[in-house]
Write a protein that holds these residues in place. Structure first.
Motif, PDB file in Angstrom:
ATOM      1  N   ILE A  81      -5.890  11.201  -0.623  1.00  0.00           N
ATOM      2  CA  ILE A  81      -5.613  10.910  -2.036  1.00  0.00           C
ATOM      3  C   ILE A  81      -4.166  10.439  -2.195  1.00  0.00           C
ATOM      4  O   ILE A  81      -3.900   9.444  -2.889  1.00  0.00           O
ATOM      5  CB  ILE A  81      -5.889  12.146  -2.907  1.00  0.00           C
ATOM      6  N   GLU A  82      -3.243  11.122  -1.541  1.00  0.00           N
ATOM      7  CA  GLU A  82      -1.837  10.713  -1.612  1.00  0.00           C
ATOM      8  C   GLU A  82      -1.634   9.339  -0.988  1.00  0.00           C
ATOM      9  O   GLU A  82      -0.848   8.528  -1.484  1.00  0.00           O
ATOM     10  CB  GLU A  82      -0.950  11.754  -0.909  1.00  0.00           C
ATOM     11  N   GLY A  83      -2.346   9.070   0.109  1.00  0.00           N
ATOM     12  CA  GLY A  83      -2.239   7.754   0.727  1.00  0.00           C
ATOM     13  C   GLY A  83      -2.734   6.655  -0.192  1.00  0.00           C
ATOM     14  O   GLY A  83      -2.096   5.595  -0.318  1.00  0.00           O
ATOM     15  N   TRP A  84      -3.860   6.891  -0.854  1.00  0.00           N
ATOM     16  CA  TRP A  84      -4.380   5.882  -1.787  1.00  0.00           C
ATOM     17  C   TRP A  84      -3.453   5.704  -2.985  1.00  0.00           C
ATOM     18  O   TRP A  84      -3.393   4.608  -3.566  1.00  0.00           O
ATOM     19  CB  TRP A  84      -5.781   6.264  -2.255  1.00  0.00           C
ATOM     20  N   ARG A  85      -2.709   6.763  -3.347  1.00  0.00           N
ATOM     21  CA  ARG A  85      -1.783   6.619  -4.478  1.00  0.00           C
ATOM     22  C   ARG A  85      -0.705   5.581  -4.160  1.00  0.00           C
ATOM     23  O   ARG A  85      -0.225   4.878  -5.057  1.00  0.00           O
ATOM     24  CB  ARG A  85      -1.175   7.969  -4.841  1.00  0.00           C
ATOM     25  N   LYS A  86      -0.325   5.458  -2.889  1.00  0.00           N
ATOM     26  CA  LYS A  86       0.622   4.406  -2.501  1.00  0.00           C
ATOM     27  C   LYS A  86       0.049   3.032  -2.820  1.00  0.00           C
ATOM     28  O   LYS A  86       0.756   2.133  -3.280  1.00  0.00           O
ATOM     29  CB  LYS A  86       0.924   4.492  -0.998  1.00  0.00           C
ATOM     30  N   VAL A  87      -1.257   2.879  -2.563  1.00  0.00           N
ATOM     31  CA  VAL A  87      -1.921   1.600  -2.819  1.00  0.00           C
ATOM     32  C   VAL A  87      -1.972   1.308  -4.307  1.00  0.00           C
ATOM     33  O   VAL A  87      -1.577   0.222  -4.756  1.00  0.00           O
ATOM     34  CB  VAL A  87      -3.346   1.609  -2.223  1.00  0.00           C
ATOM     35  N   THR A  88      -2.469   2.248  -5.092  1.00  0.00           N
ATOM     36  CA  THR A  88      -2.637   1.983  -6.530  1.00  0.00           C
ATOM     37  C   THR A  88      -1.299   1.782  -7.221  1.00  0.00           C
ATOM     38  O   THR A  88      -1.190   0.942  -8.120  1.00  0.00           O
ATOM     39  CB  THR A  88      -3.410   3.127  -7.205  1.00  0.00           C
ATOM     40  N   THR A  89      -0.283   2.523  -6.808  1.00  0.00           N
ATOM     41  CA  THR A  89       1.042   2.356  -7.422  1.00  0.00           C
ATOM     42  C   THR A  89       1.567   0.948  -7.207  1.00  0.00           C
ATOM     43  O   THR A  89       2.078   0.300  -8.137  1.00  0.00           O
ATOM     44  CB  THR A  89       2.026   3.388  -6.838  1.00  0.00           C
ATOM     45  N   LYS A  90       1.410   0.449  -6.001  1.00  0.00           N
ATOM     46  CA  LYS A  90       1.925  -0.882  -5.691  1.00  0.00           C
ATOM     47  C   LYS A  90       1.104  -1.972  -6.373  1.00  0.00           C
ATOM     48  O   LYS A  90       1.650  -2.957  -6.894  1.00  0.00           O
ATOM     49  CB  LYS A  90       1.924  -1.084  -4.175  1.00  0.00           C
ATOM     50  N   VAL A  91      -0.214  -1.808  -6.393  1.00  0.00           N
ATOM     51  CA  VAL A  91      -1.080  -2.797  -7.051  1.00  0.00           C
ATOM     52  C   VAL A  91      -0.808  -2.841  -8.550  1.00  0.00           C
ATOM     53  O   VAL A  91      -0.704  -3.918  -9.154  1.00  0.00           O
ATOM     54  CB  VAL A  91      -2.557  -2.487  -6.768  1.00  0.00           C
ATOM     55  N   HIS A  92      -0.670  -1.696  -9.179  1.00  0.00           N
ATOM     56  CA  HIS A  92      -0.409  -1.662 -10.620  1.00  0.00           C
ATOM     57  C   HIS A  92       0.967  -2.250 -10.949  1.00  0.00           C
ATOM     58  O   HIS A  92       1.131  -2.910 -11.981  1.00  0.00           O
ATOM     59  CB  HIS A  92      -0.506  -0.234 -11.141  1.00  0.00           C
ATOM     60  N   ALA A  93       1.938  -2.044 -10.070  1.00  0.00           N
ATOM     61  CA  ALA A  93       3.259  -2.632 -10.285  1.00  0.00           C
ATOM     62  C   ALA A  93       3.195  -4.151 -10.277  1.00  0.00           C
ATOM     63  O   ALA A  93       4.013  -4.825 -10.929  1.00  0.00           O
ATOM     64  CB  ALA A  93       4.229  -2.145  -9.213  1.00  0.00           C
ATOM     65  N   ALA A 169     -15.253  10.447  -6.748  1.00  0.00           N
ATOM     66  CA  ALA A 169     -14.873   9.641  -7.910  1.00  0.00           C
ATOM     67  C   ALA A 169     -13.686  10.261  -8.622  1.00  0.00           C
ATOM     68  O   ALA A 169     -12.743   9.557  -9.027  1.00  0.00           O
ATOM     69  CB  ALA A 169     -16.059   9.499  -8.850  1.00  0.00           C
ATOM     70  N   GLN A 170     -13.708  11.575  -8.786  1.00  0.00           N
ATOM     71  CA  GLN A 170     -12.571  12.261  -9.395  1.00  0.00           C
ATOM     72  C   GLN A 170     -11.317  12.105  -8.534  1.00  0.00           C
ATOM     73  O   GLN A 170     -10.214  11.870  -9.046  1.00  0.00           O
ATOM     74  CB  GLN A 170     -12.884  13.740  -9.586  1.00  0.00           C
ATOM     75  N   ASN A 171     -11.484  12.229  -7.223  1.00  0.00           N
ATOM     76  CA  ASN A 171     -10.346  12.041  -6.316  1.00  0.00           C
ATOM     77  C   ASN A 171      -9.744  10.651  -6.474  1.00  0.00           C
ATOM     78  O   ASN A 171      -8.520  10.480  -6.427  1.00  0.00           O
ATOM     79  CB  ASN A 171     -10.785  12.241  -4.871  1.00  0.00           C
ATOM     80  N   ALA A 172     -10.613   9.646  -6.653  1.00  0.00           N
ATOM     81  CA  ALA A 172     -10.126   8.277  -6.840  1.00  0.00           C
ATOM     82  C   ALA A 172      -9.289   8.164  -8.110  1.00  0.00           C
ATOM     83  O   ALA A 172      -8.223   7.523  -8.118  1.00  0.00           O
ATOM     84  CB  ALA A 172     -11.304   7.306  -6.893  1.00  0.00           C
ATOM     85  N   MET A 173      -9.759   8.775  -9.174  1.00  0.00           N
ATOM     86  CA  MET A 173      -8.985   8.733 -10.410  1.00  0.00           C
ATOM     87  C   MET A 173      -7.661   9.478 -10.242  1.00  0.00           C
ATOM     88  O   MET A 173      -6.609   9.041 -10.740  1.00  0.00           O
ATOM     89  CB  MET A 173      -9.792   9.320 -11.566  1.00  0.00           C
ATOM     90  N   ASP A 174      -7.695  10.597  -9.510  1.00  0.00           N
ATOM     91  CA  ASP A 174      -6.464  11.341  -9.240  1.00  0.00           C
ATOM     92  C   ASP A 174      -5.487  10.519  -8.414  1.00  0.00           C
ATOM     93  O   ASP A 174      -4.268  10.711  -8.502  1.00  0.00           O
ATOM     94  CB  ASP A 174      -6.783  12.650  -8.506  1.00  0.00           C
ATOM     95  N   ALA A 175      -6.021   9.614  -7.588  1.00  0.00           N
ATOM     96  CA  ALA A 175      -5.180   8.742  -6.767  1.00  0.00           C
ATOM     97  C   ALA A 175      -4.659   7.538  -7.545  1.00  0.00           C
ATOM     98  O   ALA A 175      -3.914   6.724  -6.989  1.00  0.00           O
ATOM     99  CB  ALA A 175      -5.954   8.267  -5.540  1.00  0.00           C
TER     100      ALA A 175
END
Length: 374
Positions: A81-93, A169-175
């Motif tokens: 989940i933390e690893g995917w957060r790196k992805v979503t943070t960069k994509v959203h930026a 799915a919840q984990n994805a939203m948390d990420a």
């Protein structure tokens, strides 16, 4: 082509997309080991492609038994989940909208990829034929292998799997993902339940078409209940021509694929999800979906419809213009062209992908493809 329909805005669920060009799920096997953890390299890869109006990640397994290939990422541990957060943070930026594809391969796996070397799980104990999985033979090295003999799931395990999908799915939203896509295509677990070729159960999950659609219905409803139906999509790969290769890779061809998949689409319409993704066969001289199916799918489903499969910009424009598609996914071209939307818009030439670096490896053949020089 700057003012073409491919580059018009469109609503998808709660989001306004800047164009109709989609990055579809593309397995690249670059997660960090041990643990199948998304990493900084993956974050760079996805952010490079955030010019797409809509993005879906590579398949990400919902639990350890869901893995069928070496080095594919998961979304069932805190580290993942933390690893995917790196992805979503960069994509959203970079202004992107990105969904996570929730994946369970079912029988398309090998004991070496399963917890404690156990048998893969499936609706029925029927081995997948004519397909290979990629197993690790050492750090960064692997080889192709035939899938292992699976065992049939119990009713209790099926119920548990439904909860695993909802939790993923919840984990994805948390990420930080914007939503999720449920992988119901390409001969993997949900597709195995749908197909009578791989599902020979005699309980409420097998036999009639309605029974074989039960797992799809339960998973999709559970995911929609957890994250909101307007943040959920489902992917199918219907095929209307039977060959051994097609049966394995693109959806286990049914005796009546039209009836099977229109019934499945009506299940999704009843739940009210945001979109349907239809992956067409993409090998040379592969059959196209019949026009009758395209029109029936449009009539049966009121959400957005995405098509993928050897589409060019011209063919995508035609699909949108004729009304049977809303968005177009470009798979292989997006691997080698991180700036694909800009290349399409300006008519710039495309890079060609290196087949040797598609799966596993380093930044080479992953994040080092050049953008077009103006």
């Amino acid at each position: 082509m700057k003012h073409s329909t491919l580059f018009s805005r469109i609503e998808l669920g709660p989001y306004t997309l800047k164009n109709r060009v989609v990055l579809p799920p593309l397995t690249r096997s670059r997660s960090s080991q041990p643990g199948n953890v998304p990493n900084d390299l993956m974050a760079t890869y996805y952010s490079q492609r955030s010019g797409a109006g809509f993005m879906v990640t590579e398949g990400t397994q919902i639990e350890p038994r869901g893995q069928g290939y070496a080095w594919t990422p998961g979304i069932h541990t805190a580290e993942q989940i933390e690893g995917w957060r790196k992805v979503t943070t960069k994509v959203h930026a970079d202004g992107g909208v990105i969904f996570a594809q929730l994946w369970h391969v079912g029988r398309v796996s090998h004991v070496s990829l399963q917890p404690h070397g156990g048998a893969p799980v499936a609706p029925s104990a029927i081995a997948a034929q004519g397909v290979s999985v990629f197993v690790e033979t050492g750090p960064g090295t692997g080889e192709l292998s035939a899938p292992s003999q699976p065992r049939a799931l119990t009713r209790e395990e099926i119920a548990e799997l439904v909860s695993f999908y909802a939790q993923a799915a919840q984990n994805a939203m948390d990420a930080g993902f914007d939503g999720v896509e449920i992988h119901s295509a390409n001969g993997y677990l949900i597709n195995q339940f749908i197909s009578k070729h791989s599902n020979q159960r005699e309980d409420e999950y097998g036999g009639s078409l309605d029974n074989r659609l039960r797992f799809l219905r339960e998973v999709t409803q559970a995911v929609a209940d957890r994250v909101g139906k307007n943040r959920v999509g489902v992917r199918f790969s219907p095929l209307f021509q039977s060959t051994d290769e097609a049966r394995v890779y693109l959806g286990l061809v049914e005796d009546d694929p039209h009836a099977t998949y229109i019934a499945a689409i009506k299940v999704l319409e009843g739940i009210g999800i945001a979109y349907l993704s239809l992956a067409e066969a993409d090998w040379d001289d592969a059959p196209q979906l019949p026009a009758s199916f395209r029109h029936a799918a449009r009539a049966a489903f009121s959400g957005r419809i995405i098509y993928a499969g050897k589409y060019t910009a011209v063919r995508g424009e035609k699909a949108i213009g004729e009304g049977w598609s809303d968005l177009i996914a470009f798979g292989r071209p997006f691997i080698a062209n991180p700036d694909l939307p800009q290349r399409i818009a300006n008519g710039w030439p495309l890079n060609l992908a290196d087949p040797a670096s598609l799966y596993g490896g380093t930044a080479m053949g992953y994040t080092d493809y050049p953008c077009h020089s103006v």
